[in-house]
Write a protein that holds these residues in place. Structure first.
Motif, mmCIF file in Angstrom:
data_model
loop_
_atom_site.group_PDB
_atom_site.id
_atom_site.type_symbol
_atom_site.label_atom_id
_atom_site.label_comp_id
_atom_site.label_asym_id
_atom_site.label_seq_id
_atom_site.Cartn_x
_atom_site.Cartn_y
_atom_site.Cartn_z
ATOM 1 N N ASP A 73 -8.841 -21.469 8.178
ATOM 2 C CA ASP A 73 -8.340 -21.461 6.924
ATOM 3 C C ASP A 73 -7.570 -20.016 6.514
ATOM 4 O O ASP A 73 -8.247 -19.317 6.788
ATOM 5 N N ALA A 74 -6.500 -20.377 5.979
ATOM 6 C CA ALA A 74 -5.605 -18.668 5.199
ATOM 7 C C ALA A 74 -5.077 -19.046 4.048
ATOM 8 O O ALA A 74 -4.753 -20.153 3.445
ATOM 9 N N PHE A 75 -5.489 -18.338 3.697
ATOM 10 C CA PHE A 75 -5.274 -18.050 2.566
ATOM 11 C C PHE A 75 -3.343 -18.398 2.396
ATOM 12 O O PHE A 75 -3.162 -17.395 3.016
ATOM 13 N N ALA A 76 -2.873 -18.843 1.424
ATOM 14 C CA ALA A 76 -1.610 -18.500 2.104
ATOM 15 C C ALA A 76 -0.510 -17.952 1.860
ATOM 16 O O ALA A 76 0.340 -17.451 2.364
ATOM 17 N N GLY A 77 -1.133 -17.744 0.482
ATOM 18 C CA GLY A 77 -0.092 -16.657 -0.039
ATOM 19 C C GLY A 77 0.247 -15.192 1.419
ATOM 20 O O GLY A 77 0.846 -14.524 1.411
ATOM 21 N N ALA A 78 -0.483 -14.879 2.396
ATOM 22 C CA ALA A 78 -0.694 -13.556 3.537
ATOM 23 C C ALA A 78 -0.347 -14.052 4.404
ATOM 24 O O ALA A 78 0.420 -13.358 5.196
ATOM 25 N N LEU A 79 0.575 -15.393 4.207
ATOM 26 C CA LEU A 79 1.519 -15.665 5.058
ATOM 27 C C LEU A 79 3.149 -15.657 4.692
ATOM 28 O O LEU A 79 3.713 -16.536 5.715
ATOM 29 N N LEU A 84 -4.171 -1.141 -17.191
ATOM 30 C CA LEU A 84 -3.227 -0.690 -15.741
ATOM 31 C C LEU A 84 -2.750 -0.074 -15.186
ATOM 32 O O LEU A 84 -2.576 -0.007 -14.114
ATOM 33 N N ARG A 85 -2.364 1.534 -16.116
ATOM 34 C CA ARG A 85 -2.210 2.001 -15.476
ATOM 35 C C ARG A 85 -2.506 3.299 -14.848
ATOM 36 O O ARG A 85 -3.986 3.506 -14.906
ATOM 37 N N GLY A 86 -2.289 3.561 -12.987
ATOM 38 C CA GLY A 86 -2.603 4.094 -12.306
ATOM 39 C C GLY A 86 -3.676 3.950 -11.273
ATOM 40 O O GLY A 86 -4.818 4.037 -11.298
ATOM 41 N N LEU A 87 -4.401 2.055 -12.202
ATOM 42 C CA LEU A 87 -5.437 1.525 -11.926
ATOM 43 C C LEU A 87 -5.133 1.497 -10.371
ATOM 44 O O LEU A 87 -4.498 0.412 -9.686
ATOM 45 N N ARG A 88 -6.195 1.366 -9.479
ATOM 46 C CA ARG A 88 -5.753 1.357 -7.530
ATOM 47 C C ARG A 88 -6.583 -0.725 -7.295
ATOM 48 O O ARG A 88 -7.590 -0.518 -7.466
ATOM 49 N N VAL A 89 -5.148 -1.151 -7.036
ATOM 50 C CA VAL A 89 -5.856 -2.069 -7.141
ATOM 51 C C VAL A 89 -5.457 -2.922 -5.663
ATOM 52 O O VAL A 89 -4.519 -2.379 -5.268
ATOM 53 N N ARG A 90 -6.704 -3.711 -5.603
ATOM 54 C CA ARG A 90 -5.970 -5.064 -4.256
ATOM 55 C C ARG A 90 -5.393 -5.953 -4.636
ATOM 56 O O ARG A 90 -5.910 -6.615 -5.558
ATOM 57 N N THR A 91 -4.604 -7.229 -4.214
ATOM 58 C CA THR A 91 -3.863 -7.598 -4.282
ATOM 59 C C THR A 91 -3.535 -8.544 -3.097
ATOM 60 O O THR A 91 -3.738 -8.002 -1.892
ATOM 61 N N TYR A 92 -3.614 -9.877 -2.816
ATOM 62 C CA TYR A 92 -3.151 -10.228 -1.777
ATOM 63 C C TYR A 92 -2.195 -11.021 -1.162
ATOM 64 O O TYR A 92 -2.347 -11.893 -0.006
ATOM 65 N N ASP A 93 -0.483 -10.380 -2.318
ATOM 66 C CA ASP A 93 0.447 -10.771 -1.029
ATOM 67 C C ASP A 93 1.259 -9.455 -1.679
ATOM 68 O O ASP A 93 0.914 -9.697 -2.704
ATOM 69 N N ALA A 94 2.094 -10.263 -1.281
ATOM 70 C CA ALA A 94 2.977 -9.509 -1.650
ATOM 71 C C ALA A 94 3.876 -8.890 -3.282
ATOM 72 O O ALA A 94 4.076 -8.262 -3.787
ATOM 73 N N THR A 95 3.841 -10.686 -3.658
ATOM 74 C CA THR A 95 3.940 -10.685 -4.804
ATOM 75 C C THR A 95 3.646 -10.255 -6.214
ATOM 76 O O THR A 95 3.289 -9.523 -7.132
ATOM 77 N N GLY A 96 2.398 -10.179 -5.604
ATOM 78 C CA GLY A 96 1.078 -9.360 -7.177
ATOM 79 C C GLY A 96 1.021 -8.268 -6.535
ATOM 80 O O GLY A 96 0.622 -7.772 -8.014
ATOM 81 N N THR A 97 1.312 -7.130 -5.583
ATOM 82 C CA THR A 97 1.964 -6.124 -5.487
ATOM 83 C C THR A 97 2.745 -5.598 -5.962
ATOM 84 O O THR A 97 2.528 -4.498 -6.996
#
Length: 321
Positions: A84-90, A157-170
């Motif tokens: 199983d893979a998160f689609a956005g990671a590909l 949101l300003r300066g918030l260090r956020v993990r995203t799951y794909d390039a678009t979210g970043t």
């Protein structure tokens, strides 16, 4: 081999970490915890296939360091038979895999299902080109922000260090003022424990499974996307299976997909209940934050259309029409 639109095939698993002789059973892996909806999916598939005479073992929680972004490489190397893979990671494999996590494109379970149906032939073709076949799809509940403090307005949101799951979210969160980076979910706990993250873009489901509330006791229901996980297996290994086992796997995969899409319908309320029981503050973004996120997202969707080419644009046109 040309696959029909709804074809669901599978391949035999190999000994974890080895490309040696194939055992009688398979292992299907996911990087997500057993309590997440992809984790439940691999467990259901394993049970359904085993009941039909094809022994399968489910392995959740990133076994052997497995990551979604490496899904097709892992299959080619024979480390697992099915994943199983998160689609956005590909997205580096093919931009079509980013489709389901494009921001503010889908707003409901029904939207996600319609987009899945339109994109399925493209998902299958992209996998087939790399020696893999599509097994089933899994919908995630809508993505929001797990945070260490309430986030309800643009300045939060300003300066918030956020993990995203794909390039678009970043790209979207950086445009909105956050300090965003793509991380596998398997890397999140260590980063949170080290204090180098303030927030995680994820669904309530993924967070509930990982107990993100230990570090991030707030969740903003942004309804950012209804993304998918996809399950794949190795195409060359299919020919090694007896016909009865091939059919067992096909039937188990069909059964798993149906189960996953039924399960999502009650998942949102169940996740909220679990979050409340663990004292998670559930927040709604104000109108200004919604507008800021949608504004930041516009460029990302346009960039995806350019990368995805005519095939990607055709899917979006059909979906929007």
């Amino acid at each position: 081999m040309t696959l029909p639109r709804r074809a669901i095939l599978a391949a035999p698993a190999l000994v974890i970490g080895s490309a040696g002789a194939q055992p009688a059973g398979w292992t299907v892996a996911t990087e997500y915890p057993a309590t997440s909806i992809p984790g439940e999916g691999v467990a259901h598939f394993a049970a359904a296939a085993t009941a039909r005479g094809m022994p399968v073992t489910a392995a959740a929680g990133a076994p052997d360091g497995y990551r979604s972004a490496a899904a097709l490489d892992v299959l080619a190397a024979g480390r697992f038979a099915a994943v199983d893979a998160f689609a956005g990671a590909l997205d580096a494999v093919d931009p079509v895999f980013l489709l389901s996590s494009l921001p503010f494109l889908t707003a409901s379970h029904a939207d996600a299902a319609r987009l899945r149906d339109l994109a399925r032939p493209r998902y299958a073709a992209a996998a087939q080109a790399r020696g893999a076949v599509l097994l089933w799809t899994t919908p995630w509940p809508p993505s929001g922000l797990w945070t260490n403090r309430p986030v309800t307005k643009p300045e939060d949101l300003r300066g918030l260090r956020v993990r995203t799951y794909d390039a678009t979210g970043t790209e979207v969160l950086r445009a909105a003022g956050a300090v965003a980076e793509v991380l596998s979910f398997a890397e999140v706990d260590a980063r949170l424990a080290a204090g180098t993250l303030d927030a995680v873009l994820s669904s309530g489901d993924g967070g509930a499974g990982r107990r993100l509330w230990r570090w991030l006791p707030h969740f903003t229901e942004a309804n950012y996307a209804w993304p998918l996980s996809l399950a794949f297996a190795s195409a060359p290994a299919l020919a090694a299976l007896p016909a009865a086992q091939q059919q067992a796997v096909r039937d188990a995969a069909v059964d798993t997909e149906a189960r996953q899409w039924r399960a999502i319908e009650g998942r949102l309320a169940a996740n909220r209940q679990v979050m409340r029981e663990n004292q998670v503050g559930i927040h709604e973004p104000d109108a200004a934050l919604r507008a800021a996120l949608r504004g930041a997202a516009a460029g990302a969707v346009t960039a995806w259309e350019a990368r995805a080419g005519e095939a990607g644009r055709a899917i979006l046109t059909a979906y929007r029409g």
